[in-house]
Design an enzyme around this catalytic site. Structure first.
Site, short mmCIF file in Angstrom:
data_model
loop_
_atom_site.label_atom_id
_atom_site.label_comp_id
_atom_site.label_asym_id
_atom_site.label_seq_id
_atom_site.Cartn_x
_atom_site.Cartn_y
_atom_site.Cartn_z
N HIS A 23 -24.32 -27.20 14.99
CA HIS A 23 -22.86 -27.10 15.16
C HIS A 23 -22.33 -28.00 16.27
O HIS A 23 -21.14 -27.95 16.55
CB HIS A 23 -22.51 -25.64 15.46
N ASP A 24 -23.19 -28.75 16.93
CA ASP A 24 -22.75 -29.61 18.02
C ASP A 24 -22.75 -31.09 17.64
O ASP A 24 -22.48 -31.94 18.50
CB ASP A 24 -23.68 -29.45 19.24
N GLU A 74 -32.86 -24.00 23.58
CA GLU A 74 -32.13 -25.27 23.51
C GLU A 74 -32.43 -26.01 24.80
O GLU A 74 -32.01 -25.57 25.87
CB GLU A 74 -30.62 -25.03 23.36
N ASP A 93 -27.93 -15.96 18.98
CA ASP A 93 -27.76 -16.88 20.08
C ASP A 93 -27.71 -16.09 21.39
O ASP A 93 -27.03 -15.07 21.47
CB ASP A 93 -26.42 -17.63 19.91
N ASP A 148 -29.46 -20.48 24.34
CA ASP A 148 -28.48 -21.54 24.59
C ASP A 148 -28.63 -22.17 25.98
O ASP A 148 -28.80 -21.46 26.97
CB ASP A 148 -27.09 -20.91 24.48
C1 GLC Z 1 -24.85 -25.25 23.68
C2 GLC Z 1 -24.17 -24.89 22.38
C3 GLC Z 1 -22.79 -25.47 22.40
C4 GLC Z 1 -22.03 -24.89 23.56
C5 GLC Z 1 -22.79 -25.08 24.87
C6 GLC Z 1 -22.23 -24.19 25.94
O1 GLC Z 1 -25.05 -26.60 23.82
O2 GLC Z 1 -24.93 -25.32 21.30
O3 GLC Z 1 -22.10 -25.25 21.20
O4 GLC Z 1 -20.78 -25.51 23.65
O5 GLC Z 1 -24.15 -24.73 24.76
O6 GLC Z 1 -22.55 -22.85 25.70
#
Ligand code: GLC
Ligand code: CA
Length: 539
Positions: free
Chosen positions: A318-319, A249, A98, A194
């Site tokens: 994981h979200d 992402e 990540d 991310d």
């Molecule tokens: C992304 C991650 C998430 C995190 C956010 C801030 O959305 O997947 O888990 O809280 O970024 O880094």
């Protein structure tokens, strides 16, 4: 068709805190991941995406980094990481990590310096202002935090312990790129990047007393005009000319943007995680999935990306809460819905990602009290809703469906007291259903969710058409059935999933060979609840 390894790969996301504890402190760690590599390999995985293991005070479980070139003590050491990487490679797999570069922790030395005074050389490394706007943080509340010492506000799109870096500052970019190259030189195989659609902000807003105190400002901080040159610089100075895999992402990125984001000519990443199907979760989470809407969104991405770029396929991470509990039915049709939903997404054009535990059909957990939740976003959601006048019970029901902690409960390895995850008190509750839903039980059972995943992965590796073939939506005359074909010069495959908890009429194709199914006894005139089949058609 040019063969490309990351197109043929199947990826598996490890959330290290919840995967396997190796030293009896109740927290998953790097050596725990290493100890389970044979399991991951046996599943058929080619690429592991490891959620953050960098040094972090853990306000957002590692997504708040205080040192990009060090490892969180709870997770182990850099030597442990290097051994993990070597062991992954020794098994013929790849490791992507990540990359969290929209923000750092407020405990990162860069921010500590930046905050120390208005004329510190790093002041401009973050986004400081005298006048906050009405922007709401993605985790709730204002996106601006006041600093009493220097009498200015700093911007944090996520928690207030995650100040946003100022990407307009060239020194920031240089520092980040050096760090990215340091990891690449170490031999990792790529990144999941991310929150990358947030690095550019349109800060022309001023505080508007007529407006709500805090309001979402997506169009000002997500995929904002002017982001592409920043991404191009990231690509050109780090990612380019390396044989790696990158997946961004990308909240707010739409099919119309894909040439710039992932196009074969001018793309900045190999693929993106799009958010449009995640949106369906938020509205439909307690009523199952709206299949017509799902078909519309996924087909738009399949056809929009075809021949131009590449899709990242996923149904969990994981979200998000567990898919069998939101889109499926984790009670009467637990096994059937877990496998039917899997079959639906897995054979589309793109690289499939599996989130840990998804392959055994892990479900949402029965968190009974607020204290049982760990996630910062979940706690903020509780307090903000309470302040807004919502009743305690109603908020608990909401969290019971929506919290990110549902996907973060420890991996269920076996039926023993702590699910084979740890010998100690686990950092987050273990789902009591681990006595039934666990790896050990499913490994012995040819009809288990786990065995179904293994068969899907095996099948995808046997047939090039399942990787490179084109996708067409296939109408079977029933809304709840998601059917599509994959086709190349040589072969044609039909994937059919009934995503409803009732039977549907249907005509099985003639001259077809069944390749995979989640029911044993099959009828050629109907699909049972959550029945899924994959056929090879004669061309
Ligand atoms: C992304 C991650 C998430 C995190 C956010 C801030 O959305 O997947 O888990 O809280 O970024 O880094
Ligand atoms: Ca541990």
């Amino acid at each position: 068709m040019k063969k490309i390894w990351w197109k043929e790969a199947v990826a598996y996301q490890v959330y290290p805190r919840s995967f396997k504890d190796s030293n009896g402190d109740g927290i998953g760690d790097i050596n725990g991941v290493t100890s389970k590599l044979d399991y991951i390999k046996d599943l058929g995985i080619d690429v592991i995406w490891l959620s953050p293991v960098y040094k972090s005070p853990n306000d957002d479980n590692g997504y708040d980094i205080s040192d990009y070139q060090d490892i969180m003590a709870e997770f182990g050491t850099m030597e442990d990481f290097d051994r993990l990487l070597a062991e992954v490679h020794a098994r013929g797999m790849k490791l992507i990590i990540d990359l969290v570069i929209n923000h750092t922790s407020d405990e990162h030395p860069w921010f500590v310096e930046s905050k120390s005074s208005k004329d510190n050389p790093k002041r401009d490394w973050y986004i400081w202002s005298d006048d906050p706007t009405n922007w709401e943080s993605i985790f709730g509340g204002s996106a601006w935090e006041y600093d009493k010492e220097t009498k200015q506000y700093y911007l944090h799109l996520f928690s207030k312990k995650q100040p946003d870096l100022n990407w307009e500052n060239q020194e920031v970019r240089k520092a980040l790129f050096d760090m990215v190259n340091w990891w690449l030189d170490k031999g990792i195989d790529g990144f999941r990047v991310d929150a990358i659609s947030h690095i550019k902000k349109d800060l022309t807003d001023v505080f508007d007393p007529e407006q709500k105190l805090y309001a979402p400002a997506w169009e000002k901080m997500m995929n904002v005009k002017g982001i592409q040159p920043l991404l191009a610089e990231l690509r050109d100075r780090t990612l380019a000319n390396r044989d790696i895999m990158t997946v961004g992402e990308a909240n707010g990125v739409h099919v119309g943007d894909i040439e710039e984001w992932i196009g074969e000519k001018d793309g900045k990443f190999n693929m993106v995680f799009q958010f449009e199907s995640l949106g369906l979760w938020d509205t439909d989470e307690r009523t199952g999935i709206n299949v017509p809407k799902l078909k519309e969104v996924l087909t738009r991405w399949q056809k929009g990306v075809e021949g131009k770029g590449w899709n990242a396929l996923f149904i969990e991470n994981h979200d998000k809460p567990r898919v069998v509990s939101t889109w499926g039915n984790d009670k009467e049709y637990w096994r059937e819905s877990a496998t039917a939903i899997a079959c639906m997404y897995f054979f589309m054009q793109g690289t499939p990602f599996i989130y840990q535990g998804q392959e055994i059909g892990m479900t949402n957990a029965p968190f009974a009290e607020l204290d049982h939740y760990n996630d910062i976003q979940t706690h903020n959601l509780y307090h903000n809703n309470l302040a807004g006048g919502m009743a305690h019970e109603a908020i608990m029901t909401l969290l019971g469906a929506k919290s990110r902690d549902h996907s973060r409960t420890p991996m269920q390895w076996d039926a023993s007291f702590n699910a084979g995850f740890t010998d100690a008190w686990p950092w987050l509750m273990i789902n009591p259903n681990h006595n039934k839903i666990n790896v050990a039980a499913q490994q012995q059972d040819p009809r288990s969710v786990l065995s179904f995943y293994k068969q899907m992965i095996w099948l995808r590796k046997q047939m090039a058409v399942l990787v490179y073939g084109t996708y067409e939506l296939y109408d079977v005359g029933h809304e709840a059935v998601y059917a599509y074909t994959r086709e190349d010069e040589n072969e044609k495959v039909l994937v059919v999933s009934n995503l409803a908890q009732f039977a549907c009429d249907w005509d099985a194709p003639e001259d077809a060979t069944l390749l995979l199914a989640n029911y044993e006894d099959m009828d050629s005139t109907q699909l049972l609840p959550y029945e899924a089949r994959v056929y090879k058609l004669t061309k």
